[in-house]
Design a protein around this motif. Sequence first.
Motif, PDB file in Angstrom:
ATOM      1  N   ILE A  65       8.799   1.893   5.084  1.00 26.53           N
ATOM      2  CA  ILE A  65       8.499   0.593   5.661  1.00 26.53           C
ATOM      3  C   ILE A  65       8.085   0.837   7.113  1.00 26.53           C
ATOM      4  O   ILE A  65       8.696   1.641   7.817  1.00 26.53           O
ATOM      5  CB  ILE A  65       9.706  -0.367   5.570  1.00 26.53           C
ATOM      6  CG1 ILE A  65       9.327  -1.746   6.085  1.00 26.53           C
ATOM      7  CG2 ILE A  65      10.912   0.169   6.287  1.00 26.53           C
ATOM      8  CD1 ILE A  65      10.349  -2.825   5.764  1.00 26.53           C
ATOM      9  N   PHE A  66       7.014   0.194   7.499  1.00 24.35           N
ATOM     10  CA  PHE A  66       6.497   0.313   8.861  1.00 24.35           C
ATOM     11  C   PHE A  66       6.413  -1.078   9.459  1.00 24.35           C
ATOM     12  O   PHE A  66       6.091  -2.038   8.771  1.00 24.35           O
ATOM     13  CB  PHE A  66       5.096   0.935   8.860  1.00 24.35           C
ATOM     14  CG  PHE A  66       5.053   2.296   8.223  1.00 24.35           C
ATOM     15  CD1 PHE A  66       5.445   3.412   8.930  1.00 24.35           C
ATOM     16  CD2 PHE A  66       4.616   2.444   6.926  1.00 24.35           C
ATOM     17  CE1 PHE A  66       5.408   4.663   8.348  1.00 24.35           C
ATOM     18  CE2 PHE A  66       4.575   3.691   6.328  1.00 24.35           C
ATOM     19  CZ  PHE A  66       4.972   4.802   7.039  1.00 24.35           C
ATOM     20  N   LEU A  96       4.907  -6.222   8.316  1.00 22.60           N
ATOM     21  CA  LEU A  96       5.720  -5.239   7.595  1.00 22.60           C
ATOM     22  C   LEU A  96       4.811  -4.591   6.564  1.00 22.60           C
ATOM     23  O   LEU A  96       4.195  -5.289   5.752  1.00 22.60           O
ATOM     24  CB  LEU A  96       6.891  -5.905   6.873  1.00 22.60           C
ATOM     25  CG  LEU A  96       7.880  -6.706   7.687  1.00 22.60           C
ATOM     26  CD1 LEU A  96       8.869  -7.405   6.753  1.00 22.60           C
ATOM     27  CD2 LEU A  96       8.619  -5.797   8.631  1.00 22.60           C
ATOM     28  N   GLN A  97       4.729  -3.281   6.582  1.00 25.99           N
ATOM     29  CA  GLN A  97       3.946  -2.554   5.590  1.00 25.99           C
ATOM     30  C   GLN A  97       4.915  -1.756   4.730  1.00 25.99           C
ATOM     31  O   GLN A  97       5.675  -0.941   5.237  1.00 25.99           O
ATOM     32  CB  GLN A  97       2.949  -1.621   6.268  1.00 25.99           C
ATOM     33  CG  GLN A  97       1.939  -2.354   7.109  1.00 25.99           C
ATOM     34  CD  GLN A  97       1.031  -1.406   7.864  1.00 25.99           C
ATOM     35  OE1 GLN A  97       0.989  -0.218   7.580  1.00 25.99           O
ATOM     36  NE2 GLN A  97       0.296  -1.937   8.815  1.00 25.99           N
ATOM     37  N   VAL A 138       9.960 -14.368   6.109  1.00 23.58           N
ATOM     38  CA  VAL A 138       9.315 -13.134   5.646  1.00 23.58           C
ATOM     39  C   VAL A 138       8.414 -13.503   4.478  1.00 23.58           C
ATOM     40  O   VAL A 138       8.866 -14.125   3.511  1.00 23.58           O
ATOM     41  CB  VAL A 138      10.331 -12.063   5.196  1.00 23.58           C
ATOM     42  CG1 VAL A 138       9.617 -10.850   4.618  1.00 23.58           C
ATOM     43  CG2 VAL A 138      11.212 -11.634   6.356  1.00 23.58           C
ATOM     44  N   GLY A 139       7.142 -13.149   4.595  1.00 27.80           N
ATOM     45  CA  GLY A 139       6.192 -13.445   3.511  1.00 27.80           C
ATOM     46  C   GLY A 139       6.092 -14.925   3.221  1.00 27.80           C
ATOM     47  O   GLY A 139       5.897 -15.316   2.070  1.00 27.80           O
ATOM     48  N   GLY A 140       6.278 -15.769   4.235  1.00 31.47           N
ATOM     49  CA  GLY A 140       6.173 -17.216   4.063  1.00 31.47           C
ATOM     50  C   GLY A 140       7.444 -17.891   3.601  1.00 31.47           C
ATOM     51  O   GLY A 140       7.502 -19.118   3.517  1.00 31.47           O
ATOM     52  N   LEU A 164       3.558  -7.705   4.413  1.00 32.62           N
ATOM     53  CA  LEU A 164       4.224  -8.983   4.616  1.00 32.62           C
ATOM     54  C   LEU A 164       4.213  -9.301   6.107  1.00 32.62           C
ATOM     55  O   LEU A 164       4.077  -8.405   6.940  1.00 32.62           O
ATOM     56  CB  LEU A 164       5.680  -8.926   4.136  1.00 32.62           C
ATOM     57  CG  LEU A 164       5.921  -8.673   2.652  1.00 32.62           C
ATOM     58  CD1 LEU A 164       7.388  -8.374   2.401  1.00 32.62           C
ATOM     59  CD2 LEU A 164       5.478  -9.875   1.836  1.00 32.62           C
ATOM     60  N   GLU A 165       4.385 -10.562   6.416  1.00 35.77           N
ATOM     61  CA  GLU A 165       4.473 -10.964   7.816  1.00 35.77           C
ATOM     62  C   GLU A 165       5.856 -11.548   8.059  1.00 35.77           C
ATOM     63  O   GLU A 165       6.340 -12.359   7.284  1.00 35.77           O
ATOM     64  CB  GLU A 165       3.400 -12.001   8.133  1.00 35.77           C
ATOM     65  CG  GLU A 165       3.363 -12.382   9.593  1.00 35.77           C
ATOM     66  CD  GLU A 165       2.227 -13.334   9.891  1.00 35.77           C
ATOM     67  OE1 GLU A 165       1.358 -12.965  10.694  1.00 35.77           O
ATOM     68  OE2 GLU A 165       2.223 -14.452   9.332  1.00 35.77           O
ATOM     69  N   ALA A 166       6.501 -11.086   9.134  1.00 36.43           N
ATOM     70  CA  ALA A 166       7.790 -11.638   9.544  1.00 36.43           C
ATOM     71  C   ALA A 166       7.547 -12.519  10.769  1.00 36.43           C
ATOM     72  O   ALA A 166       6.812 -12.141  11.686  1.00 36.43           O
ATOM     73  CB  ALA A 166       8.771 -10.528   9.878  1.00 36.43           C
ATOM     74  N   ILE A 167       8.146 -13.701  10.761  1.00 32.03           N
ATOM     75  CA  ILE A 167       7.959 -14.667  11.846  1.00 32.03           C
ATOM     76  C   ILE A 167       9.323 -15.050  12.400  1.00 32.03           C
ATOM     77  O   ILE A 167      10.255 -15.348  11.636  1.00 32.03           O
ATOM     78  CB  ILE A 167       7.237 -15.933  11.339  1.00 32.03           C
ATOM     79  CG1 ILE A 167       5.862 -15.570  10.766  1.00 32.03           C
ATOM     80  CG2 ILE A 167       7.111 -16.969  12.452  1.00 32.03           C
ATOM     81  CD1 ILE A 167       5.187 -16.718  10.048  1.00 32.03           C
TER      82      ILE A 167
END
Length: 194
Positions: A65-66, A96-97, A138-140, A164-167
């Motif tokens: 995970i990056f 997040l990759q 995370v991921g919406g 994924l995107e973390a907000i």
Amino acid sequence: GIEIAVDEGLPYFQQSLTLKISAGQKVAAGTYRSFINSSLYTVEGRCIHRQPIQISVEVADYQRIFLGNAQETRSLTHRILDFGEAQATATRTVGLQIESNESCELSIFSMHAGKLVLKGLYGPDEGRSSCIPYDFWVGGEKVSLRDIPQTIWVSGEKLCQKNLEAIVRIYPDVTLNWAGVYEDEIIFSLKRAY
């Protein structure tokens, strides 16, 4: 090279085989086997011996995970989201990759149960708060960080590459919060799903 010798009247040969596997291939973890049929022929072309040879390769499982976006250096394993001098609701995002060659699950944990807490010592309460609440997605999907480590995503495939995107959205209150540095540590854990 090929070596042919005679041992107690029986011919045998020895052949070195090199198996080249290109780096960077994405294959599912496990054992891969194949057979090579080898034959020994006389100079005249007559087959005097056939022997199948089994080749076996073990591919270990990996999960990575990056943190960051695709354009950034992929070696980031931690990230600081700096809100600066937060005086109003503010939002930050981080990518997040995820890479895995096995079914995997992503878990998350907050060191301070989903609150930014005042770093170091602070003065008497006087109606002020030493915590800043925040929401996390995370991921919406909104995630509650008040719980113990929780699984938030499970891959459905053996080979997994997911972005994924973390907000993080904070809700400071300058009339209640003490001045100072507030922090929380969010830990992502990627492991093999069983």
